[in-house]
Design a protein around this motif. Structure first.
Motif, PDB file in Angstrom:
ATOM      1  N   MET A   1       0.845  -1.188   0.000  1.00 45.36           N
ATOM      2  CA  MET A   1       0.000   0.000   0.000  1.00 45.36           C
ATOM      3  C   MET A   1       0.883   1.241   0.000  1.00 45.36           C
ATOM      4  SD  MET A   1      -3.312   0.808   2.357  1.00 45.36           S
ATOM      5  CE  MET A   1      -2.488   0.217   3.855  1.00 45.36           C
ATOM      6  N   ARG A   2       0.690   2.109  -0.994  1.00 46.05           N
ATOM      7  CA  ARG A   2       1.501   3.309  -1.164  1.00 46.05           C
ATOM      8  C   ARG A   2       0.859   4.468  -0.396  1.00 46.05           C
ATOM      9  NH1 ARG A   2       1.742   5.306  -5.787  1.00 46.05           N
ATOM     10  NH2 ARG A   2       3.972   5.681  -6.084  1.00 46.05           N
ATOM     11  N   ILE A   3       1.648   5.110   0.455  1.00 45.09           N
ATOM     12  CA  ILE A   3       1.114   6.081   1.412  1.00 45.09           C
ATOM     13  C   ILE A   3       1.840   7.414   1.305  1.00 45.09           C
ATOM     14  CG2 ILE A   3       0.848   6.586   3.891  1.00 45.09           C
ATOM     15  CD1 ILE A   3       0.547   3.600   4.369  1.00 45.09           C
ATOM     16  N   VAL A   4       1.071   8.516   1.449  1.00 42.62           N
ATOM     17  CA  VAL A   4       1.670   9.840   1.619  1.00 42.62           C
ATOM     18  C   VAL A   4       1.221  10.401   2.965  1.00 42.62           C
ATOM     19  CG1 VAL A   4       1.822  10.328  -0.846  1.00 42.62           C
ATOM     20  CG2 VAL A   4      -0.205  11.050   0.434  1.00 42.62           C
ATOM     21  N   ILE A   5       2.051  11.290   3.513  1.00 42.53           N
ATOM     22  CA  ILE A   5       1.767  11.937   4.788  1.00 42.53           C
ATOM     23  C   ILE A   5       1.724  13.441   4.544  1.00 42.53           C
ATOM     24  CG2 ILE A   5       2.502  12.236   7.193  1.00 42.53           C
ATOM     25  CD1 ILE A   5       4.238   9.686   6.787  1.00 42.53           C
ATOM     26  N   VAL A   6       0.627  14.077   4.971  1.00 44.83           N
ATOM     27  CA  VAL A   6       0.455  15.512   4.761  1.00 44.83           C
ATOM     28  C   VAL A   6       0.202  16.177   6.110  1.00 44.83           C
ATOM     29  CG1 VAL A   6      -0.788  17.293   3.500  1.00 44.83           C
ATOM     30  CG2 VAL A   6      -0.606  14.989   2.519  1.00 44.83           C
ATOM     31  N   ASP A   7       1.186  16.943   6.592  1.00 42.91           N
ATOM     32  CA  ASP A   7       1.053  17.614   7.888  1.00 42.91           C
ATOM     33  C   ASP A   7       2.082  18.734   7.940  1.00 42.91           C
ATOM     34  OD1 ASP A   7       1.019  18.277  10.747  1.00 42.91           O
ATOM     35  OD2 ASP A   7      -0.012  16.362  11.028  1.00 42.91           O
ATOM     36  N   ASP A   8       1.685  19.899   8.425  1.00 41.08           N
ATOM     37  CA  ASP A   8       2.626  21.013   8.477  1.00 41.08           C
ATOM     38  C   ASP A   8       3.600  20.915   9.648  1.00 41.08           C
ATOM     39  OD1 ASP A   8       1.164  23.482  10.528  1.00 41.08           O
ATOM     40  OD2 ASP A   8       0.225  21.554  10.085  1.00 41.08           O
ATOM     41  N   GLU A   9       3.369  19.959  10.559  1.00 43.34           N
ATOM     42  CA  GLU A   9       4.250  19.778  11.707  1.00 43.34           C
ATOM     43  C   GLU A   9       5.229  18.629  11.448  1.00 43.34           C
ATOM     44  OE1 GLU A   9       1.812  19.135  15.089  1.00 43.34           O
ATOM     45  OE2 GLU A   9       0.780  21.060  14.927  1.00 43.34           O
ATOM     46  N   PRO A  10       6.533  18.902  11.408  1.00 43.15           N
ATOM     47  CA  PRO A  10       7.512  17.837  11.149  1.00 43.15           C
ATOM     48  C   PRO A  10       7.425  16.688  12.149  1.00 43.15           C
ATOM     49  CG  PRO A  10       8.546  19.993  10.943  1.00 43.15           C
ATOM     50  CD  PRO A  10       7.169  20.236  11.495  1.00 43.15           C
ATOM     51  N   LEU A  11       7.210  17.003  13.427  1.00 39.45           N
ATOM     52  CA  LEU A  11       7.123  15.950  14.441  1.00 39.45           C
ATOM     53  C   LEU A  11       5.916  15.051  14.205  1.00 39.45           C
ATOM     54  CD1 LEU A  11       8.167  17.757  17.751  1.00 39.45           C
ATOM     55  CD2 LEU A  11       9.454  16.027  16.454  1.00 39.45           C
ATOM     56  N   ALA A  12       4.816  15.642  13.740  1.00 41.66           N
ATOM     57  CA  ALA A  12       3.621  14.849  13.456  1.00 41.66           C
ATOM     58  C   ALA A  12       3.863  13.915  12.270  1.00 41.66           C
ATOM     59  CB  ALA A  12       2.436  15.770  13.176  1.00 41.66           C
ATOM     60  N   ARG A  13       4.524  14.431  11.228  1.00 34.78           N
ATOM     61  CA  ARG A  13       4.846  13.573  10.081  1.00 34.78           C
ATOM     62  C   ARG A  13       5.763  12.436  10.517  1.00 34.78           C
ATOM     63  NH1 ARG A  13       5.892  18.549   7.601  1.00 34.78           N
ATOM     64  NH2 ARG A  13       8.108  18.057   7.365  1.00 34.78           N
ATOM     65  N   HIS A  14       6.732  12.782  11.350  1.00 35.42           N
ATOM     66  CA  HIS A  14       7.672  11.765  11.834  1.00 35.42           C
ATOM     67  C   HIS A  14       6.943  10.701  12.640  1.00 35.42           C
ATOM     68  CE1 HIS A  14      11.422  10.023  13.251  1.00 35.42           C
ATOM     69  NE2 HIS A  14      10.987  10.126  14.501  1.00 35.42           N
ATOM     70  N   GLY A  15       5.979  11.126  13.465  1.00 36.19           N
ATOM     71  CA  GLY A  15       5.230  10.172  14.279  1.00 36.19           C
ATOM     72  C   GLY A  15       4.475   9.156  13.436  1.00 36.19           C
ATOM     73  N   VAL A  16       3.872   9.627  12.340  1.00 33.60           N
ATOM     74  CA  VAL A  16       3.166   8.705  11.443  1.00 33.60           C
ATOM     75  C   VAL A  16       4.161   7.777  10.759  1.00 33.60           C
ATOM     76  CG1 VAL A  16       1.763   8.536   9.346  1.00 33.60           C
ATOM     77  CG2 VAL A  16       1.249  10.293  11.051  1.00 33.60           C
ATOM     78  N   ALA A  17       5.288   8.346  10.302  1.00 36.42           N
ATOM     79  CA  ALA A  17       6.288   7.544   9.595  1.00 36.42           C
ATOM     80  C   ALA A  17       6.862   6.449  10.488  1.00 36.42           C
ATOM     81  CB  ALA A  17       7.405   8.446   9.074  1.00 36.42           C
ATOM     82  N   VAL A  18       7.111   6.775  11.755  1.00 34.93           N
ATOM     83  CA  VAL A  18       7.660   5.790  12.701  1.00 34.93           C
ATOM     84  C   VAL A  18       6.671   4.641  12.902  1.00 34.93           C
ATOM     85  CG1 VAL A  18       8.253   5.413  15.131  1.00 34.93           C
ATOM     86  CG2 VAL A  18       9.207   7.368  13.892  1.00 34.93           C
ATOM     87  N   ARG A  19       5.395   4.968  13.024  1.00 42.86           N
ATOM     88  CA  ARG A  19       4.390   3.923  13.220  1.00 42.86           C
ATOM     89  C   ARG A  19       4.262   3.024  11.994  1.00 42.86           C
ATOM     90  NH1 ARG A  19       2.156   8.356  16.188  1.00 42.86           N
ATOM     91  NH2 ARG A  19       1.502   7.721  18.302  1.00 42.86           N
ATOM     92  N   LEU A  20       4.503   3.584  10.815  1.00 41.55           N
ATOM     93  CA  LEU A  20       4.395   2.796   9.587  1.00 41.55           C
ATOM     94  C   LEU A  20       5.653   1.986   9.299  1.00 41.55           C
ATOM     95  CD1 LEU A  20       2.710   5.436   7.234  1.00 41.55           C
ATOM     96  CD2 LEU A  20       1.613   3.440   8.271  1.00 41.55           C
ATOM     97  N   ALA A  21       6.757   2.366   9.920  1.00 41.41           N
ATOM     98  CA  ALA A  21       8.061   1.759   9.596  1.00 41.41           C
ATOM     99  C   ALA A  21       8.075   0.249   9.790  1.00 41.41           C
ATOM    100  CB  ALA A  21       9.159   2.415  10.428  1.00 41.41           C
ATOM    101  N   GLY A  22       7.337  -0.251  10.752  1.00 42.39           N
ATOM    102  CA  GLY A  22       7.363  -1.684  11.027  1.00 42.39           C
ATOM    103  C   GLY A  22       6.358  -2.493  10.242  1.00 42.39           C
ATOM    104  N   GLN A  23       5.671  -1.842   9.305  1.00 44.14           N
ATOM    105  CA  GLN A  23       4.635  -2.534   8.530  1.00 44.14           C
ATOM    106  C   GLN A  23       5.195  -2.955   7.175  1.00 44.14           C
ATOM    107  OE1 GLN A  23       1.731  -3.060  10.252  1.00 44.14           O
ATOM    108  NE2 GLN A  23       2.900  -2.018  11.874  1.00 44.14           N
ATOM    109  N   ALA A  24       5.297  -4.256   6.958  1.00 40.52           N
ATOM    110  CA  ALA A  24       5.964  -4.764   5.752  1.00 40.52           C
ATOM    111  C   ALA A  24       5.179  -4.505   4.476  1.00 40.52           C
ATOM    112  CB  ALA A  24       6.205  -6.272   5.909  1.00 40.52           C
TER     113      ALA A  24
END
Length: 251
Positions: free
Chosen positions: A1-24
């Motif tokens: 599944m191809r995903i984009v993250i849209v958020d003006d807060e860098p920490l918020a984008r990072h939080g989503v990316a970290v949660r997705l990192a472990g999903q194969a």
């Protein structure tokens, strides 16, 4: 599944990316800090799913999703610190609505919902699109009308015609009228062209409600709806009206 993250807060984008990192089974194909760049990126990248912050400077997350056509709009999981956008999220067919700070379990629940919906979304991209329901295709099947503290759901099949009223639109349903807080030009892009046609810069009609037409000398057309309401179709939209009626009558 191809995903984009849209958020003006860098920490918020990072939080989503970290949660997705472990999903194969997922891939982050883009991150955007505002609606303008996200709009171009989503059209170019065609992601399956977008995590979208509702409130951003300039173009908000809801505005971003609303200006994308149903074919371009990815599945969306909305992120916000407020719970007052749930109705609009429903209108845009969002997969889920997460409140910040995001709970890990709720995040995974939302991702699972997207996984379950993904096969149906990909089916929509196939040549079989024409045989799928209008709701699956992303066209509005119902309108959400706010009346004080109440929310009224109006089925699109019950609407006779829609009229512009400044920055708002008025649904005409039999003898009743309902005000929508949305301009007609934006609403027009969300309506099924097989069911609704614009006949004037200030009017849209449901095709199956047209009962009679009379050509006027200036190439305008006078319409009469099945309920007796007369409407004028301007020459700018007449060819589109004839084509819509031809296609509808040939079904």
């Amino acid at each position: 599944m191809r995903i984009v993250i849209v958020d003006d807060e860098p920490l918020a984008r990072h939080g989503v990316a970290v949660r997705l990192a472990g999903q194969a089974d997922v891939e982050i194909v883009g991150e955007f800090e505002n609606g303008g760049t996200a709009l171009e990126g989503i059209v170019r990248l065609a992601p399956d799913l977008a995590f979208v912050d509702v409130q951003m400077p300039g173009m908000s997350g809801l505005e971003l999703l609303s200006v994308l056509s149903p074919a371009e709009r990815p599945m969306a999981i909305l992120l916000t610190a407020y719970d007052s956008f749930a109705i609009r999220a429903f209108e845009l067919h969002a997969i889920d609505y997460l409140l910040k700070p995001v709970d890990d379990d709720r995040f995974m629940e939302s991702l699972d919902r997207a996984r379950q919906a993904l096969p149906y979304r990909r089916k929509l991209a196939s040549p079989m699109d024409a045989f799928l329901s209008r709701e699956d295709a992303g066209w509005l099947e119902r309108f959400t009308v706010r009346i004080g503290t109440r929310v009224l759901l109006v089925e699109s099949k019950d609407v006779d015609w829609i009229e512009a009223d400044g920055d708002y639109a008025v649904l005409h349903v039999g003898d009743e009228s309902h005000l929508l807080r949305e301009p007609l030009r934006k609403l027009a892009s969300r309506l099924d062209p097989g069911q609704f046609v614009r006949v004037h810069r200030s009017a849209i009609v449901r095709i199956d409600r047209v009962a009679e037409m009379k050509a006027l000398v200036n190439r305008d057309v006078l319409l009469r709806l099945r309920n007796g309401v007369p409407l004028r179709a301007s020459r700018t939209y007449v060819d589109r009206l004839y084509e819509a009626l031809r296609v509808y009558g040939g079904r």
